[in-house]
Write an enzyme that holds these catalytic residues in place. Sequence first.
Site, mmCIF file in Angstrom:
data_model
loop_
_atom_site.group_PDB
_atom_site.id
_atom_site.type_symbol
_atom_site.label_atom_id
_atom_site.label_comp_id
_atom_site.label_asym_id
_atom_site.label_seq_id
_atom_site.Cartn_x
_atom_site.Cartn_y
_atom_site.Cartn_z
ATOM 1 N N CYS A 64 -0.468 4.231 2.342
ATOM 2 C CA CYS A 64 -0.533 4.152 3.807
ATOM 3 C C CYS A 64 -0.162 2.735 4.223
ATOM 4 O O CYS A 64 0.980 2.345 4.042
ATOM 5 C CB CYS A 64 -1.898 4.576 4.336
ATOM 6 S SG CYS A 64 -3.308 3.963 3.396
ATOM 7 N N SER A 65 -1.095 1.968 4.766
ATOM 8 C CA SER A 65 -0.733 0.611 5.182
ATOM 9 C C SER A 65 -1.946 -0.307 5.115
ATOM 10 O O SER A 65 -2.131 -1.150 5.981
ATOM 11 C CB SER A 65 -0.149 0.626 6.598
ATOM 12 O OG SER A 65 -1.093 1.202 7.488
ATOM 13 N N CYS A 66 -2.777 -0.175 4.099
ATOM 14 C CA CYS A 66 -3.957 -1.026 3.951
ATOM 15 C C CYS A 66 -3.534 -2.499 3.914
ATOM 16 O O CYS A 66 -2.561 -2.850 3.240
ATOM 17 C CB CYS A 66 -4.702 -0.670 2.671
ATOM 18 S SG CYS A 66 -5.317 1.025 2.689
ATOM 19 N N CYS A 123 0.880 -1.170 0.000
ATOM 20 C CA CYS A 123 0.000 0.000 0.000
ATOM 21 C C CYS A 123 0.914 1.214 0.000
ATOM 22 O O CYS A 123 1.494 1.553 1.021
ATOM 23 C CB CYS A 123 -0.906 0.009 1.229
ATOM 24 S SG CYS A 123 -1.885 1.522 1.341
#
Lengths: 230, 120
Positions: free
Chosen positions: A129-131, A126
Site C-alpha cells: 500500500c503506502s505505509c 511499501c
Amino acid sequence: MPHDHDHGHGHDHGHDHGHSPSGHPYRKDDDGPLTHWQRMEIAVRELLVEKGIVTRDEITAQIARMDSRSPALGAAVVARAWTEPDYKARLLADGSAAAVEMGAEVEAMKLVVVENTAAVHNVVVCTLCSCYPRNLIGLPPDWYKARAYRARMVREPRKVLAEFGLVLGEGVQLRVHDSTADMRYLVLPARPAGTEGWDAARLAGLVTRDAMIGVALARAPEEAAAAAAE
Amino acid sequence: MSDTPERLPAVEPPAFPPPYPTAGGRFAPGAAVRVKTGAAPGHIRTPWYLRGRTGRVERICGDFHNPEELAYHRPGTPAVVLYRVRFSMSELWGPEAERPGDTVDVEIYEHWLEDATDAA
C-alpha cells in the site's frame, strides 16, 4: 521514475487531446457519483457533529494539521543523530522513543531506523500500500504510492534509484525495506563530507525527504548552497 | 562482497532487544525460515512475491495483534510474533536478479513462516 506519467512535454503542443495549450495534462474532473464509502464518510461525520462528539472546526483543524506535516521533524532527528552519538544509539535501538524525545507525535507509529554507511545503502518501499512515517516526514509523494515504484523497488531497485539520480557504487550493498506491517521506516543518511563543526540546525538543512526514504543522499554543502541561491 | 552470494543472506546479531513486548517466538534472529505458500483470502500482509521463499530472521519486532483479524473487527488475539526477514535478490528473482547479493527485508507474522533449517 519521479515523473512516470506522460507529461505531454515534448509532444506537439496545441492539438494534444487532454492537454492544456501549454502542454500540461488536464486533471479529470471528479464528476462521478459518490461511492459507497464516500457516502459513509459523510454520514458518519455529520452524525458525529450532530451528536456533539466533534465539531466541524475540530475536523477542519485536524485536516489542516495532517496536511501541514513536513519533513522538518525527520530532518531534525537525523541531524541530532549525526551530532550526538548517544542519541543515534537510542534512535537505532528504539526509533519511536527517540522520535518522541524530539517532539514527534508518534501515536501508533513504531519506527525502525536504518543507517546508511559507506558499505550499505537503505531504501524504503511499501509494496502492499503506502505505509510511510508521516509524523516525521510529512505526506508521501505520489510516486511513493504509485504501482511502478512499489513493484519495481523490490525487483530492480538499482535501476529505480538511478532514475532518481542516485547511482550506487559496485561495492555498496543495497537493502530494500518493504514496509508491510506494523513498523514504519526512516533512513538515517550518511553525514555529508565537509560538514565538520556544523551544528544540528545547520545540518538539518541538508536532510531532504528523499534522503530519508532512501532514494537520494543527504545534500552536500555546495549542493544545498546552490539550491538556496536559486 | 562476493560475486557468488549465498542464497541466504547474512544478518548481524541484533545489537538491542526488541522495543515492543514479546513473549519470544519460534525463531531466533539468524534462523532460516520459509514463507508459506498458502493463498488465504482477506487482509493479508504477506506479499505474493515472497510466497515459498526462504530467508533469515533479521530481528523480532515484537508481538502484535493479528491484522488479518483486526481488519474484520475481530480482536486479533492472541498477539502474534512479528519478524523482519531478510531475503536475497537471488532467492526472490533467480537468475534475473538485478544484483544477487542485494537484499529485501520484510515484516512477516509468525504464522506465515515455517522452519527452513534444511535450506541453511
